[in-house]
Design an enzyme around this catalytic site. Structure first.
Site, PDB file in Angstrom:
ATOM      1  N   CYS A 124       0.807  -1.249  -0.011  1.00  0.00           N
ATOM      2  CA  CYS A 124       0.004  -0.095  -0.239  1.00  0.00           C
ATOM      3  C   CYS A 124       0.752   1.263   0.056  1.00  0.00           C
ATOM      4  CB  CYS A 124      -0.905   0.107   1.242  1.00  0.00           C
ATOM      5  SG  CYS A 124      -1.964   1.407   1.487  1.00  0.00           S
ATOM      6  N   LYS A 125       0.844   2.031  -0.991  1.00  0.00           N
ATOM      7  CA  LYS A 125       1.584   3.395  -1.034  1.00  0.00           C
ATOM      8  C   LYS A 125       0.817   4.427  -0.093  1.00  0.00           C
ATOM      9  CE  LYS A 125       2.763   2.827  -5.934  1.00  0.00           C
ATOM     10  NZ  LYS A 125       2.507   3.290  -7.388  1.00  0.00           N
TER      11      LYS A 125
END
Length: 307
Positions: A124-125
């Site tokens: 997850c950025k």
């Protein structure tokens, strides 16, 4: 006698009108009190939802999702770069050649984090962290609480717009409005830092926040529904993407097999016609025994015109 009856009727009508006025005034006071209390209670619920969101979001960022063997091992040197000339895959037989540890069956080596993640779902950025089995529920709770908080904001804004159109007095119950005689003057950022403004600015800010909340809820709602679907199917994001790639690959291979079968049928038909003759317009049409592609390239050799 008739005159006394008329006075009684007037008195009865007057009493009814007074009672109606009292009931109307009571309803107004009730709306004036209940409306702000409802908004205040709603803001308290919204604040509680976003406080919970902040907490679980912070936990999801802080938890290390790596495998237990990776977390227990002391890496004194930087992780080496993977060399495909030595090994075709990073993890083989549940052994990671980069982390140099034995991992579980659901582990995957994340290229962004450069470590094996237990129960890998995705990187997850927005969290700047991998989502795995150790922090998946914190990630899911973060998405769900953010969606719920945005929904609360949208409900409050719609209520404020409705009251502004039909009962604006219910929005001016704060004690600071007593010193304001102009009905077109409104206060923003109550009760912390009130700022006087006009209705146009008030409505513009409300519409802007409502638009941003709707867009954010649409995006987060899509993500939330996707993970609800994955939970119902008992899949991870990695499993879902892997299945999609396998389906595309099988569809592509099926298409290639169909094209090759069609080419084989054409080649067989062309071979069966080779050497045969047919009479056409008093002449002889001869088919060359060469393949179809070469006959298309040299039409002068394949077709002999009658003399």
């Amino acid at each position: 006698m008739p005159r006394g009856l008329g006075e009684r009727d007037r008195d009865t009508r007057t009493e009814r009108l007074r009672q109606t006025d009292r009931e109307t005034e009571t309803d107004r006071q009730t709306q004036t009190v209940v409306g702000p209390l409802a908004i205040e209670a709603h803001w308290q619920v919204t604040g509680g939802v976003f406080s919970f969101h902040f907490l679980v979001h912070l936990i999801a960022i802080s938890i290390d999702p790596a495998e237990a063997s990776v977390r227990l091992k002391n890496y004194s040197q930087p992780m080496p770069t993977f060399d495909r000339s030595k090994h075709p895959h990073v993890i083989q037989n549940q052994y990671c050649h980069l982390c140099e540890v034995t991992v579980s069956a659901k582990a995957k080596h994340c290229s962004a984090c450069n470590k094996c993640v237990s129960g890998f779902d995705h990187h997850c950025k927005w969290l700047n962290n991998c989502v795995g089995s150790r922090n998946y529920w914190c990630f899911f709770s973060s998405v769900a609480s953010a969606s719920a908080g945005l929904l609360c904001i949208i409900i409050v804004l719609l209520y404020i717009f409705f009251q502004y159109l039909f009962n604006p007095a219910s929005l001016r119950t704060d004690a600071r409005y007593r010193s304001i005689s102009n009905k077109d003057t409104w206060l923003l950022f109550l009760p912390i830092s009130p700022v006087r403004t006009n209705p146009c600015v008030l409505l513009a800010l409300g519409l802007l926040v409502l638009l941003l909340a709707l867009i954010s809820l649409l995006l987060l709602g899509h993500l939330l529904s996707f993970h609800l679907y994955l939970m119902a199917k008992r899949l991870t994001t990695l499993d879902y993407m892997t299945q999609g790639r396998q389906q595309q690959k099988s569809t592509h291979e099926t298409g290639k097999k169909g094209v090759s079968l069609q080419m084989e049928d054409v080649s067989q038909m062309h071979g069966s016609c080779a050497g045969k003759r047919s009479v056409h317009s008093g002449g002889i049409l001869c088919f060359s025994p060469q393949p179809l592609d070469s006959s298309l390239g040299s039409s002068e050799q394949g077709l002999r015109t009658p003399s």
